[in-house]
Scaffold this motif. Structure first.
Motif, PDB file in Angstrom:
ATOM      1  N   LEU A 160       0.809  -1.223   0.000  1.00  0.00           N
ATOM      2  CA  LEU A 160       0.000   0.000   0.000  1.00  0.00           C
ATOM      3  C   LEU A 160       0.841   1.272   0.000  1.00  0.00           C
ATOM      4  O   LEU A 160       0.317   2.362   0.206  1.00  0.00           O
ATOM      5  CB  LEU A 160      -0.910   0.007   1.237  1.00  0.00           C
ATOM      6  N   ASN A 161       2.117   1.149  -0.231  1.00  0.00           N
ATOM      7  CA  ASN A 161       2.964   2.333  -0.054  1.00  0.00           C
ATOM      8  C   ASN A 161       3.993   2.468  -1.175  1.00  0.00           C
ATOM      9  O   ASN A 161       5.110   2.922  -0.952  1.00  0.00           O
ATOM     10  CB  ASN A 161       3.678   2.252   1.303  1.00  0.00           C
ATOM     11  N   LEU A 162       3.627   2.065  -2.395  1.00  0.00           N
ATOM     12  CA  LEU A 162       4.550   2.231  -3.510  1.00  0.00           C
ATOM     13  C   LEU A 162       4.444   3.640  -4.085  1.00  0.00           C
ATOM     14  O   LEU A 162       3.482   4.364  -3.826  1.00  0.00           O
ATOM     15  CB  LEU A 162       4.240   1.203  -4.612  1.00  0.00           C
ATOM     16  N   VAL A 183       0.555   4.354  -3.574  1.00  0.00           N
ATOM     17  CA  VAL A 183      -0.109   3.566  -4.624  1.00  0.00           C
ATOM     18  C   VAL A 183      -0.294   2.132  -4.125  1.00  0.00           C
ATOM     19  O   VAL A 183       0.637   1.523  -3.589  1.00  0.00           O
ATOM     20  CB  VAL A 183       0.719   3.598  -5.914  1.00  0.00           C
ATOM     21  N   ASP A 184      -1.519   1.604  -4.324  1.00  0.00           N
ATOM     22  CA  ASP A 184      -1.857   0.273  -3.817  1.00  0.00           C
ATOM     23  C   ASP A 184      -1.682  -0.792  -4.907  1.00  0.00           C
ATOM     24  O   ASP A 184      -1.867  -0.529  -6.091  1.00  0.00           O
ATOM     25  CB  ASP A 184      -3.316   0.220  -3.344  1.00  0.00           C
ATOM     26  N   VAL A 185      -1.349  -2.004  -4.431  1.00  0.00           N
ATOM     27  CA  VAL A 185      -1.369  -3.185  -5.302  1.00  0.00           C
ATOM     28  C   VAL A 185      -2.526  -4.057  -4.841  1.00  0.00           C
ATOM     29  O   VAL A 185      -2.499  -4.614  -3.737  1.00  0.00           O
ATOM     30  CB  VAL A 185      -0.039  -3.967  -5.250  1.00  0.00           C
ATOM     31  N   ILE A 186      -3.556  -4.151  -5.650  1.00  0.00           N
ATOM     32  CA  ILE A 186      -4.770  -4.888  -5.302  1.00  0.00           C
ATOM     33  C   ILE A 186      -4.923  -6.060  -6.270  1.00  0.00           C
ATOM     34  O   ILE A 186      -4.918  -5.860  -7.490  1.00  0.00           O
ATOM     35  CB  ILE A 186      -6.015  -3.982  -5.368  1.00  0.00           C
ATOM     36  N   ASP A 187      -5.043  -7.279  -5.717  1.00  0.00           N
ATOM     37  CA  ASP A 187      -5.155  -8.491  -6.539  1.00  0.00           C
ATOM     38  C   ASP A 187      -4.028  -8.582  -7.557  1.00  0.00           C
ATOM     39  O   ASP A 187      -4.217  -9.003  -8.701  1.00  0.00           O
ATOM     40  CB  ASP A 187      -6.506  -8.549  -7.264  1.00  0.00           C
ATOM     41  N   LEU A 192      -4.128   2.788 -11.614  1.00  0.00           N
ATOM     42  CA  LEU A 192      -4.048   4.176 -11.166  1.00  0.00           C
ATOM     43  C   LEU A 192      -4.775   5.075 -12.160  1.00  0.00           C
ATOM     44  O   LEU A 192      -4.460   5.094 -13.347  1.00  0.00           O
ATOM     45  CB  LEU A 192      -2.577   4.592 -11.044  1.00  0.00           C
ATOM     46  N   GLU A 193      -5.767   5.804 -11.653  1.00  0.00           N
ATOM     47  CA  GLU A 193      -6.479   6.784 -12.465  1.00  0.00           C
ATOM     48  C   GLU A 193      -5.800   8.148 -12.263  1.00  0.00           C
ATOM     49  O   GLU A 193      -5.813   8.695 -11.164  1.00  0.00           O
ATOM     50  CB  GLU A 193      -7.945   6.845 -12.047  1.00  0.00           C
ATOM     51  N   ILE A 194      -5.187   8.689 -13.322  1.00  0.00           N
ATOM     52  CA  ILE A 194      -4.425   9.938 -13.246  1.00  0.00           C
ATOM     53  C   ILE A 194      -5.235  11.046 -13.923  1.00  0.00           C
ATOM     54  O   ILE A 194      -5.446  11.022 -15.139  1.00  0.00           O
ATOM     55  CB  ILE A 194      -3.051   9.782 -13.906  1.00  0.00           C
ATOM     56  N   LYS A 195      -5.708  11.993 -13.095  1.00  0.00           N
ATOM     57  CA  LYS A 195      -6.563  13.077 -13.614  1.00  0.00           C
ATOM     58  C   LYS A 195      -5.825  14.421 -13.697  1.00  0.00           C
ATOM     59  O   LYS A 195      -6.425  15.418 -14.091  1.00  0.00           O
ATOM     60  CB  LYS A 195      -7.772  13.243 -12.704  1.00  0.00           C
ATOM     61  N   ASN A 196      -4.548  14.457 -13.304  1.00  0.00           N
ATOM     62  CA  ASN A 196      -3.857  15.754 -13.204  1.00  0.00           C
ATOM     63  C   ASN A 196      -2.662  15.848 -14.143  1.00  0.00           C
ATOM     64  O   ASN A 196      -1.629  16.423 -13.800  1.00  0.00           O
ATOM     65  CB  ASN A 196      -3.410  15.988 -11.758  1.00  0.00           C
ATOM     66  N   THR A 197      -2.756  15.276 -15.321  1.00  0.00           N
ATOM     67  CA  THR A 197      -1.627  15.383 -16.254  1.00  0.00           C
ATOM     68  C   THR A 197      -1.345  16.848 -16.641  1.00  0.00           C
ATOM     69  O   THR A 197      -0.246  17.160 -17.114  1.00  0.00           O
ATOM     70  CB  THR A 197      -1.910  14.569 -17.528  1.00  0.00           C
ATOM     71  N   ASP A 219       9.875   1.268  -4.418  1.00  0.00           N
ATOM     72  CA  ASP A 219       9.444   0.629  -3.167  1.00  0.00           C
ATOM     73  C   ASP A 219      10.229   1.267  -2.021  1.00  0.00           C
ATOM     74  O   ASP A 219      11.436   1.018  -1.877  1.00  0.00           O
ATOM     75  CB  ASP A 219       9.717  -0.875  -3.217  1.00  0.00           C
ATOM     76  N   PRO A 220       9.570   2.075  -1.191  1.00  0.00           N
ATOM     77  CA  PRO A 220      10.295   2.758  -0.094  1.00  0.00           C
ATOM     78  C   PRO A 220      10.896   1.788   0.909  1.00  0.00           C
ATOM     79  O   PRO A 220      11.876   2.117   1.578  1.00  0.00           O
ATOM     80  CB  PRO A 220       9.207   3.617   0.558  1.00  0.00           C
ATOM     81  N   ALA A 221      10.327   0.571   1.026  1.00  0.00           N
ATOM     82  CA  ALA A 221      10.825  -0.391   2.019  1.00  0.00           C
ATOM     83  C   ALA A 221      12.244  -0.841   1.684  1.00  0.00           C
ATOM     84  O   ALA A 221      13.070  -1.024   2.577  1.00  0.00           O
ATOM     85  CB  ALA A 221       9.884  -1.591   2.100  1.00  0.00           C
TER      86      ALA A 221
END
Length: 875
Positions: A160-162, A183-187, A192-197, A219-221
């Motif tokens: 959940l922290n990429l 940014v999350d990794v789900i399944d 990622l929906e980017i609306k601010n280009t 990956d911050p880890a």
């Protein structure tokens, strides 16, 4: 006192990463392999009978309280979990085992499960919609236009922290243009929906008409960028954006779940409770006089099936509500719970819930009531572990709506049957029923009935979900051979089969290729989980005849090189002279006319019904084969010269002797029959072939022992002429009386070359290359023959007063083979020494007037023996 499963454990099967696991709490497994679990402890109050009942294994996402997978197994069965690499990562699943079939929301009876593998970006794409088509090649965006980034990952699920760093393709590759955090990794996916280009626009120096962008995943880890399979950190090359602004609205990015369309998966693993797990066919096999039971597993939980295009089957369940209520009744809960269990074990369909109300009351009120009823059903499903994303709940309001308070929607009509049925919720979903091609099982059978047993495990149909034509726990066997189909409610059935090759068949030649004309037996076993379409048979047994064929063919040049020398006058001379004359005539034909008698012997035989019935097709014919004769004729002079030389040498000794050199005889022996290979359901046509020259060349020398004795006795230097005359006179007087006395010794030898044990399979080709046997032998046959007719003078017609005949023979040879064969160590040469032993045969016949008697003695006076010498491997 509590009862049920208290604790589960890892069985030790499957790869578990112990350094990352926590004993009795969490198990971290390797990807793409099954890790098995079993019940470890029961609560003290659990009866022994309950411990033998089926266990429901529940694999769930405990965070959102949904069941990922549910399966009911016998209590002694292990349960396997396999996580793909996409679902490996920090995300934790929860596995528990339940006796009641429900989750334990209070006690921690299960284990946390997660998978571990190296982090990797598998694929990437830019889309105009969430998880849509990759548009990198044909679409150019504008600044401010929403773009969707999709990345498929491995080893990152639940992270959940990429950070997603955006890079300009023409930049230095070190400095990110923009960073998106949390940014999350789900399944296993980043969506990622980017609306601010638009925010990128002012950051680009020297902006071009069309810019290209890519991303790196940080990956911050571990403080590193995540690579792809080629160890590259550059992904999603390239997003193209024109130098054009369409919107200046800057909104934060949105983490989206992977888009699921709700389309049922046609090839998903099946978990319907109406099911069977294995089908085994058991039959008798006779070998070496013993009968054993042979089992063939023809079906094993759907493995290796060839699926047809499955049929989409709509399912609809309805429940009724009381007037003006949305509480679920006890009767309705039973229906819904059964439906829930089906859906939990049937993870490849979306669910639509449609609420309805009757027309009594206001239309707006009934619209709300229908939605409440629909939502009540959805809540029951979600509380039971069903993923809410799979469910669509819609309230449709009144059926045939009206606000005419004096008409149909008046309260006084509330007990009408039609209105009761309108106060309902419909639960509907589609799924693909399982429909595979019929399993073909081939076997070999006699013409009489042979017993076959079909055994089915875990055959259960009580939970059949069909509204019409519910599956029943029965086995049906039908065949044109039966007057009536065999149909029984059971999980194990015996039934007879047979081939169509009758014991009275006088012409089985149409079975010369034995895999023809099979009797067919169709077996119907159906369930929701497998073979749901009951119009197609599950198993078809093809019963072929147990016929075995043998072909023996010999190709012989029917010419002799017979010559004799020093034979005395009389019967002996005439006998040898006639043989030499016949041999000479055939050689003359072969040399002068290019013709030679070719003798071809063919023996063809068949046997079936465990060798109880046999037929033979044998013919022997002579054929003039001119081309072959011309080739063979060239070699006759060589053989004849050898015989002539031996004859000349013999004449110098005066010993009565005959010589013969035989031409090669080519032989083929072939057998073919049906056999089912081990662990196969297909019958194979097997063959065994041997061929070669037997002999390649052969020769014999025949010595007249009596004549030799006369010759030796007449020798003036060492012999006794008087004795020679007595012996010769004795034989002459016997011949004058119409009798004959011979004592001969035949020395023979031959060389043969044969290929033996060549195994051939219709399915697998040549299975064994056979072995080469080069053999030879040298032997001697000593034969005494005496015939006498008393009362008959030579040359005069008169009936003999008495007849007497005596024959005796001793035979034996020494020989050996050189075998060239191979085994697991390689190619080897193995000498084999043979002794035939000594066989004695004697036969005497006597006849005087009406009296006649005879007796025969046949005895092996010295036993045969074969000795194999040590193998010598060829390096």
């Amino acid at each position: 006192m509590a009862k049920g499963v208290k604790k589960i454990k890892w069985t030790g099967q499957g790869i578990v990463k112990k350094d990352l696991s926590i004993p009795n709490k969490k198990v971290v497994i390797a990807p793409d392999q099954h890790v098995f679990f079993e019940v470890d402890q029961w609560y003290d109050g659990t009866p022994e009978t309950d411990k033998k009942k089926s266990i429901t294994w529940i694999f769930q996402d405990r965070k959102v309280k949904t069941i990922v997978l549910q399966k009911t197994l016998p209590s002694n069965n292990r349960y396997g979990i396999k996580l793909p690499k996409a679902l490996c990562g920090p995300f934790e699943y929860y596995l528990e085992a339940s006796l009641s079939g429900k989750r334990d929301v209070i006690n921690q009876t299960g284990l946390l499960i997660s998978g571990s593998c190296p982090a990797k970006i598998v694929s990437s794409k830019w889309c105009t919609t969430n998880d849509g088509k990759d548009v990198r090649k044909e679409h150019v965006f504008s600044y401010g236009e929403t773009v969707y980034l999709n990345l498929k990952t491995e080893g990152l699920n639940g992270n959940l922290n990429l950070s997603v760093d955006v890079f300009r393709n023409s930049g230095d590759g070190k400095t990110a243009l923009f960073r998106y955090t949390s940014v999350d990794v789900i399944d296993g996916e980043i969506n990622l929906e980017i609306k601010n280009t638009f925010s990128w626009f002012p950051l680009i120096k020297g902006i071009k008409e069309t810019e290209e962008f890519y991303v790196k995943i940080f990956d911050p880890a571990i403080k590193h960028y995540i690579p792809n399979g080629q160890n590259e950190t550059k992904h999603a090359s390239f997003l193209k954006i024109n130098k054009k602004i369409v919107s200046q609205t800057a909104k934060p990015p949105t983490n989206l779940s992977p888009l699921k369309t709700g389309e049922p998966d046609k090839n998903a693993t099946r978990f319907e409770p109406c099911k069977f797990e294995t089908i085994t066919i058991i039959e008798d096999k006779k070998e070496d006089g013993k009968t054993t039971k042979v089992k063939a597993l023809v079906f094993d939980n759907g493995k290796n099936l060839i699926n047809k295009v499955p049929k989409r089957e709509p399912i609809k369940k309805s429940i009724l509500f009381e007037f003006d209520k949305y509480d679920i009744t006890a009767e309705a809960k039973t229906v819904l719970n059964n439906t829930l269990q089906f859906l939990l074990e049937h993870q490849f369909s979306s669910i639509k819930i449609d609420g309805h109300a009757c027309v009594i009351g206001k239309e707006n009120y009934n619209q709300k009531l229908s939605q409440q009823r629909s939502d009540a059903v959805k809540k029951l499903f979600v509380d039971g572990g069903l993923d809410a994303k799979r469910i669509t709940s819609i309230g449709h309001g009144e059926v045939n709506p009206t606000d005419d308070k004096q008409g149909r929607d008046n309260l006084k009509y509330r007990d009408e049957k039609e209105y009761k049925e309108n106060r309902r919720v419909d639960i509907s979903f589609d799924y693909y029923g399982h429909d595979a091609q019929t399993i073909v099982y081939e076997t070999i059978a006699p013409s009489q009935d042979k017993n076959i047993t079909i055994d089915i495990t875990e055959y259960q149909n009580k939970a059949c979900f069909r509204e019409k034509g519910k599956h029943t726990k029965n086995i049906k066997v039908s065949s044109p051979e039966y007057n009536k189909a065999i149909d029984q409610v059971t999980n194990k059935l015996d039934f007879p089969i047979k081939s169509n090759l009758s014991q009275f068949n006088l012409f089985p030649l149409k079975y010369i290729w034995p895999k023809v004309f099979a009797n067919e037996y169709n077996i119907d076993v159906h369930s929701c989980r497998y073979f749901s379409n009951d119009t197609n048979s599950t198993v078809k047994i093809m019963a072929y005849p147990d016929i075995k064929w043998e072909l023996a063919l010999e190709f012989l040049v029917n010419v002799s090189n017979y010559k004799a020398a020093n034979m005395p006058a009389g019967n002996i001379f005439a006998k040898h002279q006639e043989k030499a004359r016949e041999a000479g005539y055939k050689r003359w034909l072969m040399n002068k006319q290019g013709e030679i008698p070719i003798e071809i012997g063919v023996g063809l035989s068949a046997e079936w019904d465990d060798s109880r019935h046999k037929r033979s097709y044998t013919q022997l014919f002579e054929k003039k084969v001119e081309d072959i004769a011309k080739v063979i004729a060239k070699s006759t002079d060589l053989l004849q010269n050898a015989v002539n030389f031996a004859q000349s040498a013999a004449k110098g000794t005066g010993i009565p002797v005959a010589f013969d050199v035989r031409y090669p005889k080519f032989a083929i022996v072939a057998k073919w029959y049906l056999e089912r290979p081990e662990n196969s359901t297909i019958v194979d046509v097997k063959g065994e072939v041997g061929f070669g020259f037997s002999p390649l060349i052969g020769a014999e020398v025949i010595i007249d022992i009596i004549g030799s004795a006369i010759a030796l006795a007449s020798n003036v230097g060492t012999g006794n002429p008087a004795a020679a005359k007595i012996i010769e006179r004795f034989r002459d007087r016997i011949e004058e009386l119409g009798g004959k006395v011979t004592l001969t010794a035949t020395f023979y030898g031959e060389l043969s070359v044969m290929v033996e044990d060549l195994k051939i399979s219709a399915l697998y080709g040549i299975g064994s290359p056979g072995k080469l046997v080069i053999g030879g032998k040298f032997g001697v046959t000593i034969k005494f023959e005496m015939k006498l007719e008393i009362g008959k003078i030579k040359g005069k017609k008169s009936k003999p007063i008495a007849k007497f005949k005596a024959e005796a023979k001793l035979d034996g040879y020494f020989g050996g083979d050189v075998v060239i064969d191979s085994d697991e160590k390689g190619v080897f040469i193995e000498p084999v020494v043979k002794f035939s032993g000594i066989m004695f045969i004697a036969e005497i016949e006597g006849e005087v007037a009406w009296w006649k008697s005879s007796f025969k003695v046949e005895e092996k006076i010295i036993s045969d023996e074969t000795k194999k010498l040590d193998k010598k491997y060829i390096n």
